[in-house]
Design a protein around this motif. Structure first.
Motif, PDB file in Angstrom:
ATOM      1  N   GLN A 122      -4.086 -27.696   7.654  1.00  0.00           N
ATOM      2  CA  GLN A 122      -2.945 -27.883   6.757  1.00  0.00           C
ATOM      3  C   GLN A 122      -1.926 -26.751   6.817  1.00  0.00           C
ATOM      4  OE1 GLN A 122      -4.194 -28.885   2.746  1.00  0.00           O
ATOM      5  NE2 GLN A 122      -5.844 -30.201   3.494  1.00  0.00           N
ATOM      6  N   GLN A 123      -2.130 -25.735   7.671  1.00  0.00           N
ATOM      7  CA  GLN A 123      -1.173 -24.627   7.782  1.00  0.00           C
ATOM      8  C   GLN A 123      -0.822 -24.068   6.395  1.00  0.00           C
ATOM      9  OE1 GLN A 123       0.240 -23.322  10.699  1.00  0.00           O
ATOM     10  NE2 GLN A 123      -1.108 -24.597  11.917  1.00  0.00           N
ATOM     11  N   LEU A 124      -1.835 -23.637   5.655  1.00  0.00           N
ATOM     12  CA  LEU A 124      -1.667 -23.246   4.258  1.00  0.00           C
ATOM     13  C   LEU A 124      -0.881 -21.945   4.111  1.00  0.00           C
ATOM     14  CD1 LEU A 124      -5.288 -24.007   3.018  1.00  0.00           C
ATOM     15  CD2 LEU A 124      -3.253 -25.400   2.670  1.00  0.00           C
ATOM     16  N   ASN A 125      -0.110 -21.864   3.036  1.00  0.00           N
ATOM     17  CA  ASN A 125       0.592 -20.642   2.650  1.00  0.00           C
ATOM     18  C   ASN A 125      -0.119 -20.076   1.423  1.00  0.00           C
ATOM     19  OD1 ASN A 125       2.281 -18.601   1.867  1.00  0.00           O
ATOM     20  ND2 ASN A 125       4.110 -19.867   1.661  1.00  0.00           N
ATOM     21  N   TYR A 126      -0.716 -18.897   1.561  1.00  0.00           N
ATOM     22  CA  TYR A 126      -1.529 -18.350   0.477  1.00  0.00           C
ATOM     23  C   TYR A 126      -0.721 -17.557  -0.543  1.00  0.00           C
ATOM     24  CZ  TYR A 126      -5.532 -19.889   3.178  1.00  0.00           C
ATOM     25  OH  TYR A 126      -6.448 -20.658   3.846  1.00  0.00           O
ATOM     26  N   ASP A 127       0.570 -17.420  -0.310  1.00  0.00           N
ATOM     27  CA  ASP A 127       1.467 -16.822  -1.294  1.00  0.00           C
ATOM     28  C   ASP A 127       0.968 -15.460  -1.775  1.00  0.00           C
ATOM     29  OD1 ASP A 127       3.754 -16.692  -2.853  1.00  0.00           O
ATOM     30  OD2 ASP A 127       2.799 -17.654  -4.581  1.00  0.00           O
ATOM     31  N   VAL A 128       0.665 -14.571  -0.822  1.00  0.00           N
ATOM     32  CA  VAL A 128       0.276 -13.204  -1.151  1.00  0.00           C
ATOM     33  C   VAL A 128       1.210 -12.247  -0.418  1.00  0.00           C
ATOM     34  CG1 VAL A 128      -2.146 -13.756  -1.586  1.00  0.00           C
ATOM     35  CG2 VAL A 128      -1.424 -13.127   0.722  1.00  0.00           C
ATOM     36  N   THR A 129       1.459 -11.121  -1.033  1.00  0.00           N
ATOM     37  CA  THR A 129       2.301 -10.090  -0.430  1.00  0.00           C
ATOM     38  C   THR A 129       1.424  -8.912  -0.026  1.00  0.00           C
ATOM     39  OG1 THR A 129       4.183 -10.737  -1.794  1.00  0.00           O
ATOM     40  CG2 THR A 129       4.264  -8.562  -0.764  1.00  0.00           C
ATOM     41  N   PRO A 130       1.301  -8.633   1.268  1.00  0.00           N
ATOM     42  CA  PRO A 130       0.430  -7.534   1.691  1.00  0.00           C
ATOM     43  C   PRO A 130       1.032  -6.175   1.362  1.00  0.00           C
ATOM     44  CG  PRO A 130       1.573  -8.459   3.590  1.00  0.00           C
ATOM     45  CD  PRO A 130       1.915  -9.336   2.418  1.00  0.00           C
ATOM     46  N   ILE A 131       0.170  -5.174   1.243  1.00  0.00           N
ATOM     47  CA  ILE A 131       0.629  -3.796   1.167  1.00  0.00           C
ATOM     48  C   ILE A 131       0.571  -3.211   2.578  1.00  0.00           C
ATOM     49  CG2 ILE A 131      -0.157  -3.551  -1.220  1.00  0.00           C
ATOM     50  CD1 ILE A 131      -2.472  -1.803  -0.098  1.00  0.00           C
ATOM     51  N   TYR A 132       1.403  -2.195   2.816  1.00  0.00           N
ATOM     52  CA  TYR A 132       1.511  -1.563   4.135  1.00  0.00           C
ATOM     53  C   TYR A 132       1.182  -0.074   3.983  1.00  0.00           C
ATOM     54  CZ  TYR A 132       3.915  -5.872   5.419  1.00  0.00           C
ATOM     55  OH  TYR A 132       4.226  -7.184   5.659  1.00  0.00           O
ATOM     56  N   PRO A 133      -0.105   0.278   3.897  1.00  0.00           N
ATOM     57  CA  PRO A 133      -0.464   1.668   3.568  1.00  0.00           C
ATOM     58  C   PRO A 133      -0.375   2.644   4.737  1.00  0.00           C
ATOM     59  CG  PRO A 133      -2.448   0.361   3.833  1.00  0.00           C
ATOM     60  CD  PRO A 133      -1.283  -0.595   3.970  1.00  0.00           C
ATOM     61  N   PHE A 134      -0.336   2.135   5.984  1.00  0.00           N
ATOM     62  CA  PHE A 134      -0.426   3.021   7.142  1.00  0.00           C
ATOM     63  C   PHE A 134       0.965   3.339   7.697  1.00  0.00           C
ATOM     64  CE2 PHE A 134      -4.338   0.540   6.926  1.00  0.00           C
ATOM     65  CZ  PHE A 134      -5.258   1.563   6.825  1.00  0.00           C
ATOM     66  N   GLU A 135       1.262   4.632   7.753  1.00  0.00           N
ATOM     67  CA  GLU A 135       2.570   5.077   8.246  1.00  0.00           C
ATOM     68  C   GLU A 135       2.571   5.103   9.771  1.00  0.00           C
ATOM     69  OE1 GLU A 135       5.618   8.916   8.010  1.00  0.00           O
ATOM     70  OE2 GLU A 135       3.589   9.042   7.177  1.00  0.00           O
ATOM     71  N   VAL A 136       3.606   4.526  10.368  1.00  0.00           N
ATOM     72  CA  VAL A 136       3.769   4.514  11.812  1.00  0.00           C
ATOM     73  C   VAL A 136       4.857   5.519  12.181  1.00  0.00           C
ATOM     74  CG1 VAL A 136       4.392   3.140  13.834  1.00  0.00           C
ATOM     75  CG2 VAL A 136       3.038   2.119  11.992  1.00  0.00           C
ATOM     76  N   VAL A 137       4.550   6.401  13.103  1.00  0.00           N
ATOM     77  CA  VAL A 137       5.509   7.391  13.603  1.00  0.00           C
ATOM     78  C   VAL A 137       5.714   7.150  15.093  1.00  0.00           C
ATOM     79  CG1 VAL A 137       4.874   9.102  11.870  1.00  0.00           C
ATOM     80  CG2 VAL A 137       3.685   9.072  14.079  1.00  0.00           C
ATOM     81  N   HIS A 138       6.725   7.795  15.668  1.00  0.00           N
ATOM     82  CA  HIS A 138       6.963   7.682  17.100  1.00  0.00           C
ATOM     83  C   HIS A 138       6.569   8.995  17.794  1.00  0.00           C
ATOM     84  CE1 HIS A 138       9.090   3.961  16.277  1.00  0.00           C
ATOM     85  NE2 HIS A 138       9.038   3.733  17.576  1.00  0.00           N
ATOM     86  N   ARG A 139       5.787   8.846  18.848  1.00  0.00           N
ATOM     87  CA  ARG A 139       5.300   9.999  19.595  1.00  0.00           C
ATOM     88  C   ARG A 139       5.547   9.736  21.088  1.00  0.00           C
ATOM     89  NH1 ARG A 139      -0.825  10.773  19.033  1.00  0.00           N
ATOM     90  NH2 ARG A 139      -0.264  10.639  16.829  1.00  0.00           N
ATOM     91  N   ASP A 140       6.405  10.536  21.689  1.00  0.00           N
ATOM     92  CA  ASP A 140       6.735  10.354  23.111  1.00  0.00           C
ATOM     93  C   ASP A 140       7.226   8.939  23.388  1.00  0.00           C
ATOM     94  OD1 ASP A 140       5.914  12.983  23.606  1.00  0.00           O
ATOM     95  OD2 ASP A 140       3.840  12.356  23.916  1.00  0.00           O
ATOM     96  N   ASP A 141       8.100   8.443  22.503  1.00  0.00           N
ATOM     97  CA  ASP A 141       8.736   7.125  22.651  1.00  0.00           C
ATOM     98  C   ASP A 141       7.797   5.959  22.389  1.00  0.00           C
ATOM     99  OD1 ASP A 141      11.206   8.292  23.348  1.00  0.00           O
ATOM    100  OD2 ASP A 141      10.598   8.413  25.457  1.00  0.00           O
ATOM    101  N   PHE A 142       6.596   6.230  21.886  1.00  0.00           N
ATOM    102  CA  PHE A 142       5.653   5.152  21.573  1.00  0.00           C
ATOM    103  C   PHE A 142       5.198   5.275  20.123  1.00  0.00           C
ATOM    104  CE2 PHE A 142       4.877   5.535  26.243  1.00  0.00           C
ATOM    105  CZ  PHE A 142       5.292   4.249  26.584  1.00  0.00           C
ATOM    106  N   PRO A 143       4.843   4.148  19.494  1.00  0.00           N
ATOM    107  CA  PRO A 143       4.374   4.199  18.101  1.00  0.00           C
ATOM    108  C   PRO A 143       2.959   4.754  18.007  1.00  0.00           C
ATOM    109  CG  PRO A 143       4.259   1.948  18.927  1.00  0.00           C
ATOM    110  CD  PRO A 143       4.945   2.762  19.996  1.00  0.00           C
ATOM    111  N   ALA A 144       2.665   5.396  16.883  1.00  0.00           N
ATOM    112  CA  ALA A 144       1.326   5.914  16.594  1.00  0.00           C
ATOM    113  C   ALA A 144       1.125   5.872  15.087  1.00  0.00           C
ATOM    114  CB  ALA A 144       1.164   7.338  17.116  1.00  0.00           C
ATOM    115  N   ILE A 145      -0.141   5.806  14.639  1.00  0.00           N
ATOM    116  CA  ILE A 145      -0.456   5.807  13.217  1.00  0.00           C
ATOM    117  C   ILE A 145      -0.649   7.245  12.750  1.00  0.00           C
ATOM    118  CG2 ILE A 145      -2.088   5.081  11.444  1.00  0.00           C
ATOM    119  CD1 ILE A 145      -2.677   2.626  12.999  1.00  0.00           C
TER     120      ILE A 145
END
Length: 263
Positions: A154-177
């Motif tokens: 049924q391709q359900l929509n669970y109507d939840v908003t996730p939290i994004y606790p992990f900060e992503v930075v850029h290191r040598d032109d690539f992303p890192a946590i």
């Protein structure tokens, strides 16, 4: 089967599965499907019967697409055909593994097919020497595709908003946590949904910065293991330019009923 062996070599650059094994599996509850451009085999999926925790399922072992036909939706079409054929054979569940750092595969398996995962396998296949996997532990998500459930059909929509606790930075032109350990210590595991970043182009990181690729493996391993231990299940992917997010949710929120029974 011999034509599929040739495609296996082209896709993975390794020795193919012997025909006597695939033929025997297919005659005993397994399933092999091909995708064709006129008379040319351009893709295939292969699965054999599995059994665990009192439940029979189809173990989807391989899905390969010829390099000239990738990124055209053929893999998704093969999975839909596999689901339909498996249901006709009496299966309610299909399982397979994939590397959670491969964002395209994650999007196909979780968002388009509505597979789910709360089973993280560390170094699942040991050291692998093919071009895609060489040089890193072969960690995998063990996907659970409950093909008869409301979640899938049924391709359900669970109507939840996730939290994004992990900060992503850029290191040598690539992303890192950044500061993953400290972040894990302060997560509120009562939250209904938590997002975990993964690189949008992991193979580019692996090619140009192997040390950072290994760091991504080790960091996300700890994150997913912790989340799964606290009752979360991966079920969706949000795509972005440099970083995508695997979205996890408390498993009890998912509608995984099969023929009226809550699984």
């Amino acid at each position: 089967m011999e034509t599929i062996q040739k495609l296996e070599r082209d896709v993975w650059g390794m020795d193919p599965i012997p025909v006597h094994q695939t033929a025997t599996a297919i005659k005993n509850g397994g399933l092999m499907l091909g995708a064709f451009d006129e008379n040319n085999l351009i893709g295939f999926s292969y699965g054999f019967p599995g059994y665990a925790n009192g439940e029979a399922f189809l173990c989807s072992h391989m899905l390969g697409i010829h390099q000239s036909y990738r990124d055209k939706g053929i893999g998704a079409l093969l999975k839909v055909a596999q689901r339909e054929a498996a249901e006709e054979m009496g299966y309610n569940l299909i399982r397979w593994t994939f590397d959670p750092l491969q964002s395209r595969n994650a999007y196909l398996n979780l968002s388009k097919l509505n597979g789910i995962c709360n089973d993280y396998l560390v170094n699942c296949y040991g050291e692998m020497v093919d071009g895609i996997n060489k040089g890193l532990p072969s960690d995998r998500f063990n996907i659970e595709w409950r093909i008869s459930s409301s979640h899938v059909k049924q391709q359900l929509n669970y109507d939840v908003t996730p939290i994004y606790p992990f900060e992503v930075v850029h290191r040598d032109d690539f992303p890192a946590i950044s500061e993953m350990e400290q972040t894990l210590q302060h997560i509120d595991y009562n939250e209904m949904s938590i997002a975990v970043p993964i690189p949008a182009e992991f193979m580019e990181i692996k090619k140009h910065n192997p040390a950072l690729a290994k760091e991504w493996r080790e960091v996300t391993r700890k994150i997913f293991q912790q989340l799964f231990q606290h009752g979360y299940t991966a079920y969706d992917v949000q795509k972005n330019n440099h970083v995508s997010y695997i979205i996890t949710i408390k498993r009890q929120k998912l509608q995984l009923d099969v023929r009226g029974k809550n699984q």
